[in-house]
Motif scaffolding. Structure first.
Motif, PDB file in Angstrom:
ATOM      1  N   ASP A  16       0.860  -1.125  -0.028  1.00  0.00           N
ATOM      2  CA  ASP A  16       0.035   0.114   0.068  1.00  0.00           C
ATOM      3  C   ASP A  16       0.911   1.379  -0.017  1.00  0.00           C
ATOM      4  OD1 ASP A  16       0.342   0.975   2.974  1.00  0.00           O
ATOM      5  OD2 ASP A  16      -0.148  -1.109   3.257  1.00  0.00           O
ATOM      6  N   VAL A  17       0.185   2.520  -0.368  1.00  0.00           N
ATOM      7  CA  VAL A  17       0.834   3.677  -0.381  1.00  0.00           C
ATOM      8  C   VAL A  17      -0.033   4.855   0.224  1.00  0.00           C
ATOM      9  CG1 VAL A  17       0.347   4.285  -2.711  1.00  0.00           C
ATOM     10  CG2 VAL A  17       2.298   5.474  -1.564  1.00  0.00           C
ATOM     11  N   GLY A  18       0.529   5.698   1.085  1.00  0.00           N
ATOM     12  CA  GLY A  18      -0.394   6.642   1.569  1.00  0.00           C
ATOM     13  C   GLY A  18       0.235   8.004   1.289  1.00  0.00           C
ATOM     14  N   VAL A  19      -0.910   8.821   0.542  1.00  0.00           N
ATOM     15  CA  VAL A  19      -0.478   9.977  -0.100  1.00  0.00           C
ATOM     16  C   VAL A  19      -1.120  11.304   0.890  1.00  0.00           C
ATOM     17  CG1 VAL A  19      -0.688  11.634  -2.099  1.00  0.00           C
ATOM     18  CG2 VAL A  19      -0.738   8.977  -2.142  1.00  0.00           C
ATOM     19  N   GLY A  20      -0.065  11.990   1.496  1.00  0.00           N
ATOM     20  CA  GLY A  20      -0.541  13.062   2.143  1.00  0.00           C
ATOM     21  C   GLY A  20      -1.148  14.252   1.463  1.00  0.00           C
ATOM     22  N   TYR A  21      -2.247  14.940   1.990  1.00  0.00           N
ATOM     23  CA  TYR A  21      -2.786  16.254   1.106  1.00  0.00           C
ATOM     24  C   TYR A  21      -2.896  17.570   1.794  1.00  0.00           C
ATOM     25  CZ  TYR A  21      -6.112  17.860  -2.340  1.00  0.00           C
ATOM     26  OH  TYR A  21      -6.672  18.326  -3.384  1.00  0.00           O
ATOM     27  N   ASP A  22      -2.463  18.573   1.045  1.00  0.00           N
ATOM     28  CA  ASP A  22      -2.530  19.765   1.617  1.00  0.00           C
ATOM     29  C   ASP A  22      -3.199  20.889   0.535  1.00  0.00           C
ATOM     30  OD1 ASP A  22      -0.753  20.052  -0.790  1.00  0.00           O
ATOM     31  OD2 ASP A  22       0.803  20.768   0.373  1.00  0.00           O
ATOM     32  N   GLY A  23      -4.177  20.057  -0.273  1.00  0.00           N
ATOM     33  CA  GLY A  23      -4.711  20.823  -1.289  1.00  0.00           C
ATOM     34  C   GLY A  23      -4.177  21.152  -2.790  1.00  0.00           C
ATOM     35  N   ASP A  24      -2.890  20.863  -2.834  1.00  0.00           N
ATOM     36  CA  ASP A  24      -2.357  20.955  -4.063  1.00  0.00           C
ATOM     37  C   ASP A  24      -2.328  19.494  -4.552  1.00  0.00           C
ATOM     38  OD1 ASP A  24      -1.900  23.291  -4.094  1.00  0.00           O
ATOM     39  OD2 ASP A  24       0.027  23.220  -3.154  1.00  0.00           O
ATOM     40  N   GLN A  25      -1.868  19.264  -5.832  1.00  0.00           N
ATOM     41  CA  GLN A  25      -1.897  17.711  -6.536  1.00  0.00           C
ATOM     42  C   GLN A  25      -0.926  17.100  -5.872  1.00  0.00           C
ATOM     43  OE1 GLN A  25      -1.257  20.768  -8.143  1.00  0.00           O
ATOM     44  NE2 GLN A  25       0.650  20.759  -9.295  1.00  0.00           N
ATOM     45  N   LYS A  26      -1.127  15.684  -5.593  1.00  0.00           N
ATOM     46  CA  LYS A  26      -0.039  15.000  -4.938  1.00  0.00           C
ATOM     47  C   LYS A  26      -0.324  13.665  -5.685  1.00  0.00           C
ATOM     48  CE  LYS A  26       0.965  17.993  -1.841  1.00  0.00           C
ATOM     49  NZ  LYS A  26       2.249  18.558  -1.920  1.00  0.00           N
ATOM     50  N   SER A  27       0.785  12.830  -5.435  1.00  0.00           N
ATOM     51  CA  SER A  27       1.123  11.609  -6.079  1.00  0.00           C
ATOM     52  C   SER A  27       1.845  10.552  -5.438  1.00  0.00           C
ATOM     53  CB  SER A  27       1.870  11.799  -7.441  1.00  0.00           C
ATOM     54  OG  SER A  27       2.020  10.633  -8.318  1.00  0.00           O
ATOM     55  N   GLY A  28       1.518   9.351  -5.480  1.00  0.00           N
ATOM     56  CA  GLY A  28       2.163   8.177  -4.888  1.00  0.00           C
ATOM     57  C   GLY A  28       2.122   7.019  -5.615  1.00  0.00           C
ATOM     58  N   SER A  29       3.136   6.053  -5.428  1.00  0.00           N
ATOM     59  CA  SER A  29       3.186   4.906  -6.153  1.00  0.00           C
ATOM     60  C   SER A  29       3.405   3.786  -5.255  1.00  0.00           C
ATOM     61  CB  SER A  29       4.381   4.972  -7.227  1.00  0.00           C
ATOM     62  OG  SER A  29       4.390   5.735  -8.196  1.00  0.00           O
ATOM     63  N   LEU A  30       2.957   2.482  -5.608  1.00  0.00           N
ATOM     64  CA  LEU A  30       3.057   1.380  -4.830  1.00  0.00           C
ATOM     65  C   LEU A  30       4.407   1.028  -4.839  1.00  0.00           C
ATOM     66  CD1 LEU A  30      -0.071  -0.830  -5.931  1.00  0.00           C
ATOM     67  CD2 LEU A  30       0.191   0.225  -3.701  1.00  0.00           C
ATOM     68  N   PRO A  31       5.155   0.526  -4.181  1.00  0.00           N
ATOM     69  CA  PRO A  31       6.546  -0.085  -4.074  1.00  0.00           C
ATOM     70  C   PRO A  31       6.619  -1.047  -5.148  1.00  0.00           C
ATOM     71  CG  PRO A  31       5.564  -1.270  -2.190  1.00  0.00           C
ATOM     72  CD  PRO A  31       4.691  -0.080  -2.722  1.00  0.00           C
ATOM     73  N   PRO A  32       7.917  -1.297  -5.590  1.00  0.00           N
ATOM     74  CA  PRO A  32       8.272  -2.242  -6.640  1.00  0.00           C
ATOM     75  C   PRO A  32       7.773  -3.609  -6.455  1.00  0.00           C
ATOM     76  CG  PRO A  32      10.092  -0.610  -6.588  1.00  0.00           C
ATOM     77  CD  PRO A  32       9.112  -0.486  -5.431  1.00  0.00           C
ATOM     78  N   LEU A  33       7.232  -4.401  -7.187  1.00  0.00           N
ATOM     79  CA  LEU A  33       6.747  -5.731  -6.993  1.00  0.00           C
ATOM     80  C   LEU A  33       7.320  -6.724  -8.054  1.00  0.00           C
ATOM     81  CD1 LEU A  33       2.976  -4.812  -6.245  1.00  0.00           C
ATOM     82  CD2 LEU A  33       4.685  -5.288  -4.654  1.00  0.00           C
ATOM     83  N   PRO A  34       7.418  -8.065  -7.463  1.00  0.00           N
ATOM     84  CA  PRO A  34       8.169  -8.896  -8.564  1.00  0.00           C
ATOM     85  C   PRO A  34       7.045  -9.410  -9.520  1.00  0.00           C
ATOM     86  CG  PRO A  34       7.504  -9.748  -6.459  1.00  0.00           C
ATOM     87  CD  PRO A  34       7.179  -8.561  -6.287  1.00  0.00           C
ATOM     88  N   PRO A  35       7.576  -9.965 -10.799  1.00  0.00           N
ATOM     89  CA  PRO A  35       6.784 -10.656 -11.615  1.00  0.00           C
ATOM     90  C   PRO A  35       5.912 -11.632 -10.658  1.00  0.00           C
ATOM     91  CG  PRO A  35       8.788 -10.280 -12.676  1.00  0.00           C
ATOM     92  CD  PRO A  35       8.891 -10.092 -11.063  1.00  0.00           C
ATOM     93  N   VAL A  36       4.529 -11.993 -11.222  1.00  0.00           N
ATOM     94  CA  VAL A  36       3.807 -13.108 -10.737  1.00  0.00           C
ATOM     95  C   VAL A  36       4.526 -14.451 -10.767  1.00  0.00           C
ATOM     96  CG1 VAL A  36       1.552 -14.102 -10.553  1.00  0.00           C
ATOM     97  CG2 VAL A  36       1.725 -12.057 -10.913  1.00  0.00           C
ATOM     98  N   ASP A  37       4.876 -15.316  -9.586  1.00  0.00           N
ATOM     99  CA  ASP A  37       5.614 -16.669  -9.804  1.00  0.00           C
ATOM    100  C   ASP A  37       5.001 -17.176  -8.614  1.00  0.00           C
ATOM    101  OD1 ASP A  37       7.634 -18.572  -9.652  1.00  0.00           O
ATOM    102  OD2 ASP A  37       8.684 -17.060 -11.044  1.00  0.00           O
ATOM    103  N   HIS A  38       4.616 -18.626  -8.850  1.00  0.00           N
ATOM    104  CA  HIS A  38       4.341 -19.530  -7.916  1.00  0.00           C
ATOM    105  C   HIS A  38       5.501 -19.483  -6.546  1.00  0.00           C
ATOM    106  CE1 HIS A  38       3.426 -23.725  -6.303  1.00  0.00           C
ATOM    107  NE2 HIS A  38       2.226 -23.246  -6.582  1.00  0.00           N
ATOM    108  N   ALA A  39       6.477 -19.573  -7.065  1.00  0.00           N
ATOM    109  CA  ALA A  39       7.815 -19.623  -6.231  1.00  0.00           C
ATOM    110  C   ALA A  39       8.007 -18.493  -5.229  1.00  0.00           C
ATOM    111  CB  ALA A  39       9.096 -19.805  -6.866  1.00  0.00           C
ATOM    112  N   ASN A  40       7.222 -17.481  -5.454  1.00  0.00           N
ATOM    113  CA  ASN A  40       7.069 -16.168  -4.511  1.00  0.00           C
ATOM    114  C   ASN A  40       6.830 -16.508  -3.262  1.00  0.00           C
ATOM    115  OD1 ASN A  40       8.231 -14.321  -6.601  1.00  0.00           O
ATOM    116  ND2 ASN A  40       6.123 -13.741  -7.149  1.00  0.00           N
ATOM    117  N   ARG A  41       6.063 -17.718  -2.982  1.00  0.00           N
ATOM    118  CA  ARG A  41       5.570 -17.824  -1.624  1.00  0.00           C
ATOM    119  C   ARG A  41       6.666 -18.333  -0.786  1.00  0.00           C
ATOM    120  NH1 ARG A  41       1.344 -21.620  -3.054  1.00  0.00           N
ATOM    121  NH2 ARG A  41       1.377 -20.193  -5.120  1.00  0.00           N
TER     122      ARG A  41
END
Length: 431
Positions: A290-315
């Motif tokens: 998840d990502v939380g974006v603080g707000y002060d009335g101006d435009q804001k942006s946030g990105s999810l952290p980098p995630l690996p490719p979907v793989d059965h072995a990720n577990r």
């Protein structure tokens, strides 16, 4: 299914005399009304059950069935699973406080799974974030079959325990929370795969997608999440509102998401920490990142952290967000705008833009022995891709969308409506 077809048939029969639905009404059907954000939309077929104070009275959860229950402000409630010795099992619990309730900084949800001897198989917690805004949050429990594990591997009864993280309710409302529970099973693979996560993957964040945004109305719950594919999407969101979207991500593909919150149109001053929260859940509705974006009335942006490719072995990964990217299917994006934003910047709506990138070529998945429950939940079908391209929601707001074609004549409306319904029906049968 018969009841839904009847509703759509009535709607289609009257479309010729109905004016097109304005944006405000369409938004109310999918994302809430202008006066009051829509509450969480439970699955239409969710069965109402009561959580037991004692495991000896715990109600059995059937994989693939949605349930509605409640969680008191203190104490645990329990549910039961009957599992074999070959399948992985997952239980997702979504907690839904009432919009007018109060939640504290440490308030949240805890879900754990134990075997019939009280051995812990897994536990997970979810919190409301820095903004302390009541909204749907989800945590999951797991019973995993693995050659590297010695506990929780046998056939038998298992128990799902649900409780609040802040059991004393310090600074929180004492009212009960609604719960939605969904259990799923994943079959074993034909061959024993690797017992460690892939060691190398591209963790660099790509540039966010550019281009004109296309409007997609978010759903009000997991069951009615609006499908998205790669692209730039925009929606209106109001303080206190939570919107749900789903993105099909196949084996070998990576998901990158950036959320932009537009500037306020009503002026105002102040700052809300974690005003916009964007959370990602996997096909079993397990939290990923998840990502939380603080707000002060101006435009804001946030990105999810980098995630690996979907793989059965990720577990097998030590890092939780890597381990959660363990199967293909629909990944859920859940956006919430804190209700306290109203105090400084008014009721909105505020323009939110989601920049969704799905990179990498889809490849074949593991050789499963048997079917998952529900069927097809851990795969991406052609119907899923078609739904994502067209933005056809899986919830009951389909009927509202059909009404919007009222000005084009009964015959044409009938064809369009049946086409939309066919896509939804195919998608549900595949899932």
């Amino acid at each position: 299914m018969v009841a839904r077809v009847g509703v759509v048939a009535v709607v289609l029969g009257t479309t010729a005399a109905v004016a097109p639905v304005p944006d405000a009404l369409a938004a109310a059907g999918a994302s809430g009304t202008a006066a009051s954000p829509s509450p969480y939309a439970f699955a239409d077929d969710a069965r109402s059950i009561k959580g037991a104070r004692s495991t000896g009275e715990a109600v059995l959860l059937t994989p693939g069935t949605a349930y509605k229950s409640s969680l008191p402000s203190s104490g645990k409630v329990s549910y039961r699973l009957q599992l074999d010795a070959t399948s992985n099992a997952y239980v997702s619990v979504t907690a839904v406080p009432s919009p007018g309730s109060t939640v504290s900084v440490i308030d949240g949800l805890k879900v754990s799974v134990q075997d019939d001897d009280g051995t812990s198989c897994s536990d997970d917690t979810a919190n409301f974030g820095a903004a302390r805004s009541p909204h749907p949050i989800a945590a999951w429990g797991r019973r995993e079959i693995s050659p590297t594990k010695s506990l929780c591997q046998e056939t038998g009864n298992y128990y799902v325990s649900v409780e609040r993280v802040d059991p004393k309710g310090q600074g929180s409302s004492p009212d009960a929370w609604d719960l939605e529970l969904v259990a799923m099973t994943e079959p074993r693979t034909a061959k024993t795969g690797p017992t460690s996560a892939p060691g190398v993957w591209n963790s660099a964040s790509p540039e966010p997608l550019l281009g004109e945004a296309e409007r997609r109305r978010g759903g009000a719950g997991f069951a009615g999440a609006t499908p998205l594919d790669q692209g730039v999407w925009r929606d209106d969101i109001r303080p206190g509102q939570t919107l749900f979207y789903e993105v099909p991500v196949d084996w070998g593909q990576q998901l990158h998401v950036t959320a932009d919150l537009g500037s306020s149109t009503s002026g105002g001053t102040g700052y809300t920490p974690g005003a916009l929260e964007l959370a990602l859940y996997n096909p079993a509705r397990g939290p990923v990142a998840d990502v939380g974006v603080g707000y002060d009335g101006d435009q804001k942006s946030g990105s999810l952290p980098p995630l690996p490719p979907v793989d059965h072995a990720n577990r097998h990964a030590v890092i939780g967000q890597v381990g959660a990217m363990r199967f293909a299917g629909s990944y859920y994006l859940v956006a919430h705008l804190a209700k306290s934003v109203t105090d400084s910047f008014g009721d909105g709506p505020f323009l939110m833009t989601l920049r969704v990138r799905v990179s990498g070529e889809a490849r074949g998945g593991p050789d499963y022995v048997g079917e998952s429950e529900p069927k097809g939940v851990f795969e991406v079908s052609d119907q899923d891709r078609e739904a994502a391209a067209e933005g056809v929601a899986g919830g009951d707001d389909t009927a509202m969308r059909v009404v919007a074609v009222g000005g084009i004549g009964t015959g044409s409306a009938l064809l369009v409506g049946l086409g939309v319904w066919t896509v939804v029906a195919r998608r549900r049968s595949a899932g």
